[in-house]
Design a protein around this motif. Structure first.
Motif, short mmCIF file in Angstrom:
data_model
loop_
_atom_site.label_atom_id
_atom_site.label_comp_id
_atom_site.label_asym_id
_atom_site.label_seq_id
_atom_site.Cartn_x
_atom_site.Cartn_y
_atom_site.Cartn_z
N ASP A 1 0.83 -1.21 0.00
CA ASP A 1 0.00 0.00 0.00
C ASP A 1 0.86 1.26 0.00
OD1 ASP A 1 -2.34 -1.41 -0.05
OD2 ASP A 1 -2.72 -1.30 2.11
N GLU A 2 2.07 1.15 0.57
CA GLU A 2 2.98 2.29 0.62
C GLU A 2 3.81 2.44 -0.66
OE1 GLU A 2 3.36 4.66 3.08
OE2 GLU A 2 1.54 3.78 3.92
N GLY A 3 3.60 1.54 -1.61
CA GLY A 3 4.28 1.66 -2.89
C GLY A 3 5.55 0.84 -3.03
N TYR A 4 5.83 -0.05 -2.07
CA TYR A 4 7.02 -0.90 -2.15
C TYR A 4 6.67 -2.22 -2.85
CZ TYR A 4 8.86 2.19 1.53
OH TYR A 4 9.27 3.27 2.26
N ARG A 5 7.68 -2.85 -3.42
CA ARG A 5 7.54 -4.24 -3.86
C ARG A 5 7.96 -5.13 -2.69
NH1 ARG A 5 11.19 -5.74 -8.08
NH2 ARG A 5 12.50 -4.03 -7.36
N VAL A 6 7.33 -6.26 -2.53
CA VAL A 6 7.59 -7.11 -1.36
C VAL A 6 7.80 -8.56 -1.79
CG1 VAL A 6 6.76 -7.88 0.89
CG2 VAL A 6 6.16 -5.59 0.07
N GLU A 7 8.82 -9.20 -1.22
CA GLU A 7 9.01 -10.64 -1.28
C GLU A 7 8.97 -11.16 0.14
OE1 GLU A 7 9.37 -12.82 -3.67
OE2 GLU A 7 9.69 -11.61 -5.48
N VAL A 8 8.38 -12.34 0.36
CA VAL A 8 8.27 -12.88 1.72
C VAL A 8 8.94 -14.25 1.79
CG1 VAL A 8 6.17 -11.61 2.28
CG2 VAL A 8 6.00 -13.89 1.25
N ALA A 9 9.50 -14.54 2.96
CA ALA A 9 10.14 -15.84 3.21
C ALA A 9 9.75 -16.31 4.59
CB ALA A 9 11.66 -15.70 3.09
N GLU A 10 9.46 -17.61 4.71
CA GLU A 10 9.00 -18.16 5.99
C GLU A 10 10.15 -18.70 6.85
OE1 GLU A 10 8.80 -21.42 2.90
OE2 GLU A 10 8.37 -19.26 3.07
N ASN A 11 11.33 -18.82 6.27
CA ASN A 11 12.48 -19.32 7.03
C ASN A 11 13.78 -18.86 6.37
OD1 ASN A 11 12.92 -21.09 4.80
ND2 ASN A 11 11.48 -22.57 5.70
N ALA A 12 14.90 -19.20 7.01
CA ALA A 12 16.20 -18.74 6.52
C ALA A 12 16.53 -19.34 5.15
CB ALA A 12 17.29 -19.10 7.53
N GLU A 13 16.16 -20.59 4.95
CA GLU A 13 16.47 -21.24 3.67
C GLU A 13 15.79 -20.50 2.51
OE1 GLU A 13 16.04 -25.62 1.49
OE2 GLU A 13 15.41 -25.34 3.58
N ARG A 14 14.51 -20.18 2.68
CA ARG A 14 13.78 -19.46 1.62
C ARG A 14 14.34 -18.03 1.48
NH1 ARG A 14 11.95 -18.98 -3.21
NH2 ARG A 14 10.13 -17.62 -3.42
N ALA A 15 14.72 -17.42 2.61
CA ALA A 15 15.30 -16.07 2.55
C ALA A 15 16.60 -16.08 1.76
CB ALA A 15 15.55 -15.55 3.96
N ARG A 16 17.44 -17.10 1.98
CA ARG A 16 18.68 -17.23 1.22
C ARG A 16 18.39 -17.30 -0.27
NH1 ARG A 16 20.24 -21.83 4.40
NH2 ARG A 16 21.64 -21.30 6.13
N GLU A 17 17.39 -18.10 -0.62
CA GLU A 17 17.04 -18.31 -2.03
C GLU A 17 16.61 -17.00 -2.68
OE1 GLU A 17 13.79 -20.91 -4.62
OE2 GLU A 17 14.17 -21.40 -2.51
N ILE A 18 15.74 -16.24 -2.01
CA ILE A 18 15.26 -14.96 -2.56
C ILE A 18 16.40 -13.95 -2.62
CG2 ILE A 18 13.73 -13.00 -2.17
CD1 ILE A 18 11.73 -14.98 -0.91
N PHE A 19 17.21 -13.93 -1.56
CA PHE A 19 18.33 -13.00 -1.50
C PHE A 19 19.32 -13.29 -2.64
CE2 PHE A 19 22.03 -10.88 0.38
CZ PHE A 19 21.44 -9.76 0.95
#
Length: 458
Positions: free
Chosen positions: A25-43
């Motif tokens: 709503d504030e105009g940002y794009r967002v990616e979400v991760a439920e754990n460190a493994e998924r965060a690593r993948e997106i990062f």
């Protein structure tokens, strides 16, 4: 230019959804991760401008993930830590590891948004400060009031309103980088990075890795394209790209997406690409050294940057410009050129173009003792004038030995190549065999010496 990307890492689905909706709503794009493994993948796949990272998660916790990113030198954005069980010790540890701030749950959305805004602003200011430090050395002004410079500024200003690829042509030292920086400074990307890459200075065999990054043996390494995301990537001497880098760049421009070396995921290529060359790339295409499809994608908006000898009336203004810049930048004592000195330098050939002029000013400011730079001092600084060869074999100067070594060598090379071209009936492939020279370098040598092989074919 796309909106800034925020990565939200939290094991609670409701928290992820709430933060995601608020940020979008504030105009940002967002990616979400439920754990460190998924965060690593997106990062690894994307390059977020900010990370919201929960500390307490199943498996690898947020502090450990932050340590991992920190130790691998892959952390290029602010990280805000979140925790519902925070302690002062945890907050201090996170800050020592490079976290921008620490916020507690339950989240105050107003505080979260303010912290995010401040973190992004701080990150942007750091980038701008780096850019300002670079601009102290590299000008982004197109200096001169001649018709040639007025036309160049008009072209650059029009091109700055578009995001298409730009190809700058011009001899060494004419100011191609200044034109590239001018385009960036007048574009919508002006607040985002300007990343310069001098292709011949990259280590042979590693150009692809340096440009596009890599994902080899599970290790993420960001490239210069990542660094330039949202801004401008300037490739100087693009003709020196190796074959594999040309192929990867071609695929990137065709799809507007790129992959890292060894990776499979595609990322958005949110970059304006400006490239430069000192010679006509068609020569390299003819020699089989440059990809023709890539050339046409790069050549969407071509600009020819003229040599200084074609706008010599700008020399006095350029002299004063660099006196002012260098005295402010390096703290050198102010000096000014007398009118006779300016008139003399207007008639100098300037084979090194604006770069040669800038270096001359720098040298005179360092070595001179008087406020005025006299005609005699200017003459001594540039040395004796060097005659320019224009003749073919059989019309050599009265004495080749009277020329400076470099000029004598070029005179000989000029006439030698013409002689060999006549023997080869103007056939460049045959000429390359005769003179034992690689065709790409041969085309460049002939162009620099003013030798046109088409004149000698039968």
């Amino acid at each position: 230019m796309t909106a800034q990307l925020i990565l939200v890492v939290d094991d609670e689905p409701d928290i992820r959804q709430l933060i995601s909706e608020i940020l979008e709503d504030e105009g940002y794009r967002v990616e979400v991760a439920e754990n460190a493994e998924r965060a690593r993948e997106i990062f690894r796949q994307r390059k977020p401008q900010l990370v919201l990272l929960d500390i307490w998660m199943p498996g690898l916790d947020g502090i450990s993930l932050l340590k991992e990113w920190r130790s691998s030198n892959s952390l290029t954005c602010p990280v805000i830590m979140m925790s519902g069980h925070g302690t002062i010790e945890t907050a201090v540890e996170a800050t020592k590891l490079g976290a921008y701030d620490f916020i507690e749950k339950p989240l105050s959305l107003a505080k979260m948004l303010l912290t995010i805004e401040n973190a992004l602003r701080t990150s942007q200011l750091e980038q701008e400060n780096q850019g300002l430090r670079r601009q102290m050395v590299f000008s982004h002004e197109i200096v001169g009031t001649s018709k040639a410079m007025q036309l160049l500024r008009e072209q650059a200003s029009r091109i700055a309103q578009h995001d298409s690829s730009v190809l700058l042509y011009g001899e060494h030292g004419v100011g191609k980088e200044a034109v590239a920086r001018y385009i960036h400074a007048h574009s919508v990307r002006r607040d985002r990075p300007f990343v310069k890459v001098v292709v011949p200075m990259l280590e042979v065999g590693s150009i692809e890795h340096k440009l596009f990054g890599s994902e080899l043996e599970g290790k993420l390494s960001y490239g210069l394209v990542d660094e330039a995301l949202g801004g401008c990537l300037y490739l100087a001497e693009v003709a020196d790209l190796d074959t594999e880098s040309q192929k990867r760049l071609l695929l990137t421009l065709q799809s507007k997406r790129f992959t890292r070396v060894g990776g499979t995921e595609q990322m958005d290529f949110d970059v304006q690409l400006i490239v430069s060359a000192t010679h006509d790339l068609q020569d390299d295409i003819d020699a089989g050294a440059f990809n023709e499809e890539l050339y046409y994608l790069l050549n969407v908006l071509p600009i020819q940057v003229p040599p200084l000898r074609e706008h010599a009336e700008d020399v006095p203004e350029l002299l004063n410009y660099y006196v002012n810049q260098l005295t402010a930048q390096d703290g050198l004592p102010y000096r000014h050129f007398t009118l006779p000195a300016q008139n003399f330098l207007r008639n100098h050939r300037w084979s090194g173009n604006i770069l040669e002029l800038r270096n001359l000013v720098h040298r005179l400011l360092i070595l001179g003792t008087e406020v005025e730079i006299s005609l005699e001092e200017a003459e001594e600084a540039v040395g004796a004038t060097v005659p320019v060869f224009t003749s073919e074999i059989g019309q050599m100067p009265e004495s080749l030995y009277d020329l400076p070594l470099r000029q004598a060598r070029e005179q000989f090379e000029h006439d030698y190549l013409i002689y060999q071209l006549k023997q080869a009936d103007g056939n460049v492939s045959k000429l390359a065999d005769q003179v034992k020279m690689e065709r790409t370098h041969l085309y460049r040598k002939m162009r620099s010496l003013g030798v046109d092989p088409k004149k000698y074919g039968r």
